[in-house]
Scaffold this motif. Structure first.
Motif, PDB file in Angstrom:
ATOM      1  N   GLU A  15      44.235  -1.358 -38.655  1.00  0.00           N
ATOM      2  CA  GLU A  15      43.002  -1.407 -37.873  1.00  0.00           C
ATOM      3  C   GLU A  15      43.200  -0.863 -36.463  1.00  0.00           C
ATOM      4  O   GLU A  15      42.265  -0.335 -35.860  1.00  0.00           O
ATOM      5  CB  GLU A  15      42.452  -2.827 -37.835  1.00  0.00           C
ATOM      6  CG  GLU A  15      41.870  -3.270 -39.174  1.00  0.00           C
ATOM      7  CD  GLU A  15      41.476  -4.734 -39.203  1.00  0.00           C
ATOM      8  OE1 GLU A  15      41.798  -5.480 -38.247  1.00  0.00           O
ATOM      9  OE2 GLU A  15      40.851  -5.142 -40.201  1.00  0.00           O
ATOM     10  N   PRO A  19      39.754   4.533 -37.047  1.00  0.00           N
ATOM     11  CA  PRO A  19      38.542   4.558 -36.216  1.00  0.00           C
ATOM     12  C   PRO A  19      37.740   3.270 -36.377  1.00  0.00           C
ATOM     13  O   PRO A  19      37.755   2.638 -37.432  1.00  0.00           O
ATOM     14  CB  PRO A  19      37.757   5.763 -36.759  1.00  0.00           C
ATOM     15  CG  PRO A  19      38.497   6.280 -37.928  1.00  0.00           C
ATOM     16  CD  PRO A  19      39.789   5.552 -38.055  1.00  0.00           C
ATOM     17  N   LYS A  20      37.035   2.897 -35.328  1.00  0.00           N
ATOM     18  CA  LYS A  20      36.257   1.651 -35.328  1.00  0.00           C
ATOM     19  C   LYS A  20      35.000   1.757 -36.191  1.00  0.00           C
ATOM     20  O   LYS A  20      34.453   0.761 -36.616  1.00  0.00           O
ATOM     21  CB  LYS A  20      35.849   1.268 -33.899  1.00  0.00           C
ATOM     22  CG  LYS A  20      37.016   1.074 -32.964  1.00  0.00           C
ATOM     23  CD  LYS A  20      37.809  -0.137 -33.364  1.00  0.00           C
ATOM     24  CE  LYS A  20      38.949  -0.328 -32.371  1.00  0.00           C
ATOM     25  NZ  LYS A  20      40.102  -0.962 -32.922  1.00  0.00           N
ATOM     26  N   ASP A  21      34.538   2.969 -36.446  1.00  0.00           N
ATOM     27  CA  ASP A  21      33.283   3.154 -37.184  1.00  0.00           C
ATOM     28  C   ASP A  21      33.527   3.455 -38.665  1.00  0.00           C
ATOM     29  O   ASP A  21      32.985   4.389 -39.225  1.00  0.00           O
ATOM     30  CB  ASP A  21      32.456   4.259 -36.545  1.00  0.00           C
ATOM     31  CG  ASP A  21      33.208   5.582 -36.450  1.00  0.00           C
ATOM     32  OD1 ASP A  21      34.437   5.592 -36.628  1.00  0.00           O
ATOM     33  OD2 ASP A  21      32.549   6.603 -36.199  1.00  0.00           O
ATOM     34  N   LEU A  22      34.341   2.622 -39.303  1.00  0.00           N
ATOM     35  CA  LEU A  22      34.628   2.809 -40.719  1.00  0.00           C
ATOM     36  C   LEU A  22      33.376   2.559 -41.554  1.00  0.00           C
ATOM     37  O   LEU A  22      32.591   1.658 -41.262  1.00  0.00           O
ATOM     38  CB  LEU A  22      35.722   1.837 -41.176  1.00  0.00           C
ATOM     39  CG  LEU A  22      37.131   2.094 -40.647  1.00  0.00           C
ATOM     40  CD1 LEU A  22      38.057   0.979 -41.099  1.00  0.00           C
ATOM     41  CD2 LEU A  22      37.650   3.422 -41.126  1.00  0.00           C
ATOM     42  N   THR A  23      33.237   3.338 -42.608  1.00  0.00           N
ATOM     43  CA  THR A  23      32.122   3.139 -43.523  1.00  0.00           C
ATOM     44  C   THR A  23      32.459   2.001 -44.485  1.00  0.00           C
ATOM     45  O   THR A  23      33.615   1.590 -44.606  1.00  0.00           O
ATOM     46  CB  THR A  23      31.858   4.405 -44.343  1.00  0.00           C
ATOM     47  OG1 THR A  23      32.983   4.645 -45.192  1.00  0.00           O
ATOM     48  CG2 THR A  23      31.614   5.606 -43.440  1.00  0.00           C
ATOM     49  N   GLN A  26      35.118   3.065 -46.865  1.00  0.00           N
ATOM     50  CA  GLN A  26      36.466   3.075 -46.291  1.00  0.00           C
ATOM     51  C   GLN A  26      37.030   1.658 -46.196  1.00  0.00           C
ATOM     52  O   GLN A  26      38.215   1.435 -46.443  1.00  0.00           O
ATOM     53  CB  GLN A  26      36.449   3.751 -44.912  1.00  0.00           C
ATOM     54  CG  GLN A  26      36.201   5.244 -44.998  1.00  0.00           C
ATOM     55  CD  GLN A  26      35.906   5.851 -43.642  1.00  0.00           C
ATOM     56  OE1 GLN A  26      35.217   5.257 -42.807  1.00  0.00           O
ATOM     57  NE2 GLN A  26      36.426   7.056 -43.422  1.00  0.00           N
TER      58      GLN A  26
END
Length: 107
Positions: A15, A19-23, A26
């Motif tokens: 983590e 990236p913080k904007d994982l789908t 993901q």
């Protein structure tokens, strides 16, 4: 360390670099990877047990030291000092580091 703890630690480390904007997809892949890590750890553990491998622990190591000290006829006080000294080193030295010390020694 328990297998779920290893997976949790690994996931936290992942983590940090992901990236913080994982789908959602993901995140699902990460969950699947976590489960695979758990299974791989458990399989390795079980294989070691089945192949005659025994669980290693600090207590087992101290037991070996006590047996060796008894064989050398150490006094109770000498054995106590040896065990306390070894116990103190456990927190400061990894198993790999200890193995390297032994491998490089003349013993």
């Amino acid at each position: 360390m328990k297998n779920h703890s290893i997976a949790t630690v690994m996931r936290r480390e992942l983590e940090k670099v992901l990236p913080k904007d994982l789908t959602a997809e993901q995140v699902k892949i990460l969950d699947q990877a976590e489960n695979l890590f758990k299974q791989a750890y458990q399989a390795g553990f079980n294989e070691a047990r089945l192949s005659g491998g025994e669980e290693w622990s600090n207590n087992a190591c101290l037991g070996y030291a006590i047996l060796g000290a008894e064989k050398l006829k150490y006094s109770e006080e000498q054995t106590r000092k040896l065990v306390r000294s070894m116990y103190g080193v456990f927190d400061l030295t990894s198993v790999g580091e200890a193995r390297e010390v032994y491998n490089k020694s003349s013993y």
